[in-house]
Scaffold this active site. Structure first.
Site, PDB file in Angstrom:
ATOM      1  N   PRO A  38      -5.155   5.402  -5.580  1.00  0.00           N
ATOM      2  CA  PRO A  38      -6.419   4.664  -5.624  1.00  0.00           C
ATOM      3  C   PRO A  38      -6.480   3.676  -6.795  1.00  0.00           C
ATOM      4  CG  PRO A  38      -6.764   6.996  -6.139  1.00  0.00           C
ATOM      5  CD  PRO A  38      -5.346   6.849  -5.707  1.00  0.00           C
ATOM      6  N   GLU A  85      -3.259  14.694  -9.227  1.00  0.00           N
ATOM      7  CA  GLU A  85      -3.749  13.566 -10.035  1.00  0.00           C
ATOM      8  C   GLU A  85      -2.753  12.404 -10.068  1.00  0.00           C
ATOM      9  OE1 GLU A  85      -6.930  13.361 -11.330  1.00  0.00           O
ATOM     10  OE2 GLU A  85      -7.124  15.146 -10.077  1.00  0.00           O
ATOM     11  N   ARG A 143       3.502  -3.205  12.958  1.00  0.00           N
ATOM     12  CA  ARG A 143       3.075  -4.030  14.095  1.00  0.00           C
ATOM     13  C   ARG A 143       3.358  -5.509  13.874  1.00  0.00           C
ATOM     14  NH1 ARG A 143      -1.776  -6.412  13.338  1.00  0.00           N
ATOM     15  NH2 ARG A 143      -2.447  -6.522  15.501  1.00  0.00           N
ATOM     16  N   ASP A 188      -5.462 -11.896  14.593  1.00  0.00           N
ATOM     17  CA  ASP A 188      -6.144 -10.857  13.828  1.00  0.00           C
ATOM     18  C   ASP A 188      -7.146 -11.401  12.840  1.00  0.00           C
ATOM     19  OD1 ASP A 188      -4.669  -8.882  14.962  1.00  0.00           O
ATOM     20  OD2 ASP A 188      -3.250  -8.703  13.306  1.00  0.00           O
TER      21      ASP A 188
HETATM   22  N1  ADE Z   1      -4.258   8.189  -2.665  1.00  0.00           N
HETATM   23  C1  ADE Z   1      -5.512   8.678  -2.825  1.00  0.00           C
HETATM   24  N2  ADE Z   1      -6.432   7.757  -2.533  1.00  0.00           N
HETATM   25  C2  ADE Z   1      -5.751   6.631  -2.176  1.00  0.00           C
HETATM   26  C3  ADE Z   1      -6.136   5.326  -1.773  1.00  0.00           C
HETATM   27  N3  ADE Z   1      -7.427   4.974  -1.688  1.00  0.00           N
HETATM   28  N4  ADE Z   1      -5.166   4.433  -1.507  1.00  0.00           N
HETATM   29  C4  ADE Z   1      -3.884   4.772  -1.622  1.00  0.00           C
HETATM   30  N5  ADE Z   1      -3.450   5.982  -1.992  1.00  0.00           N
HETATM   31  C5  ADE Z   1      -4.370   6.908  -2.275  1.00  0.00           C
END
Ligand code: ADE
Length: 259
Positions: free
Chosen positions: A86, A113, A155, A170
């Site tokens: 994230p 984590e 794709r 797209d």
């Molecule tokens: N791992 C946990 N959350 C994630 C996300 N939003 N994007 C990529 N990998 C992740």
């Protein structure tokens, strides 16, 4: 294209056997290899994580096991390495296009984590390494993010989509409708439960259909993604677009910049 995926949950990748991606694998367009990270542990418990230095909640994935796994998977080769997290750079259609041009990708799926940062430092010196996020929410691990990326990238490979134009049309793909989301679509029957297909789509008038589609794309973008409308280059808007956006109570043009 070769894809290596290292994870403690190889079962997550069963969906890559079906549909477009499954067929691309059968044809040999895609060579997907999924690896169990725990195969490179040496203790009876097959430990892959430990407590974080500096304290705090959760566990961090150990660098030694990742190092052995990646060394074994890549050998003397140099894939582009993607680490889903994230905290990464956003995964966009543009990045998908860029990655679709690579011959070899290695996805390193973290859980907990995350992976000890020295792993990215170590391989960053030898490979192109990108930490990538699929959106502003936190998943339990990188596996689902990798499925998302593999489908978006796969794709785009030549011969994977039946209709080559589909990828060109797209939402977010470069082209005339760039930066707009797509409008609604319809198929037969012309009336279903009293809901009619918009008459223009049955008219056979290509110019009017194209104009209608653009109007609907603008309307839906305005409704669902107003930030995309705000970011549109006024140069890409014709008079009709401007009038429609004004009707939808949005003014575009240099005069907005002044206020
Ligand atoms: N791992 C946990 N959350 C994630 C996300 N939003 N994007 C990529 N990998 C992740």
């Amino acid at each position: 294209m070769r894809l290596d995926i290292v994870s403690i949950f190889p079962e997550y990748f069963a969906p890559l056997d079906v549909s477009l991606i499954g067929k691309a694998r059968e044809r040999g367009t895609l060579d997907v290899r999924v690896h169990q990270l725990r195969d490179w542990t040496h203790d009876v418990h097959k430990t892959v994580d430990d407590t974080p230095y500096g304290g705090g909640p959760g566990m961090v994935m150990k660098p030694e096991v990742w190092g052995e796994a990646i060394d074994a998977v890549i050998g003397d080769g140099a894939p582009r390495m993607i680490v889903p997290t994230p905290s990464g750079r956003p995964f966009t259609q543009e990045l998908a296009q860029e990655l679709a041009g690579e011959p070899w990708l290695l996805f390193a799926c973290g859980r907990y984590e995350g992976i000890d940062s020295r792993v990215m430092a170590e391989y960053g010196a030898r490979l192109r390494v990108d930490e990538v996020s699929i959106g502003d929410y936190v998943l339990a691990g990188g596996e689902v993010a990798v499925l998302v990326m593999v489908e978006a990238i796969g794709r785009l490979l030549p011969g994977v989509l039946g209709n080559a134009q589909s990828a060109v049309d797209d939402s977010f793909a470069p082209g005339s409708m760039r930066n707009l989301v797509e409008g609604p679509v319809y198929t037969k029957p012309p009336v279903w439960r009293g809901h009619e297909v918009p008459a223009v789509l049955l008219s056979g008038h290509h110019g009017k259909v194209a104009r209608w589609r653009r109007d609907e794309a603008l309307r839906r973008t305005m409704r669902n993604r107003p930030e995309l409308v705000a970011a549109l280059d006024p140069e890409t808007l014709d008079k009709h677009d401007r009038r429609l956006l004004e009707e939808l109570s949005f003014r575009v043009g240099p005069e907005d910049m002044a206020n």
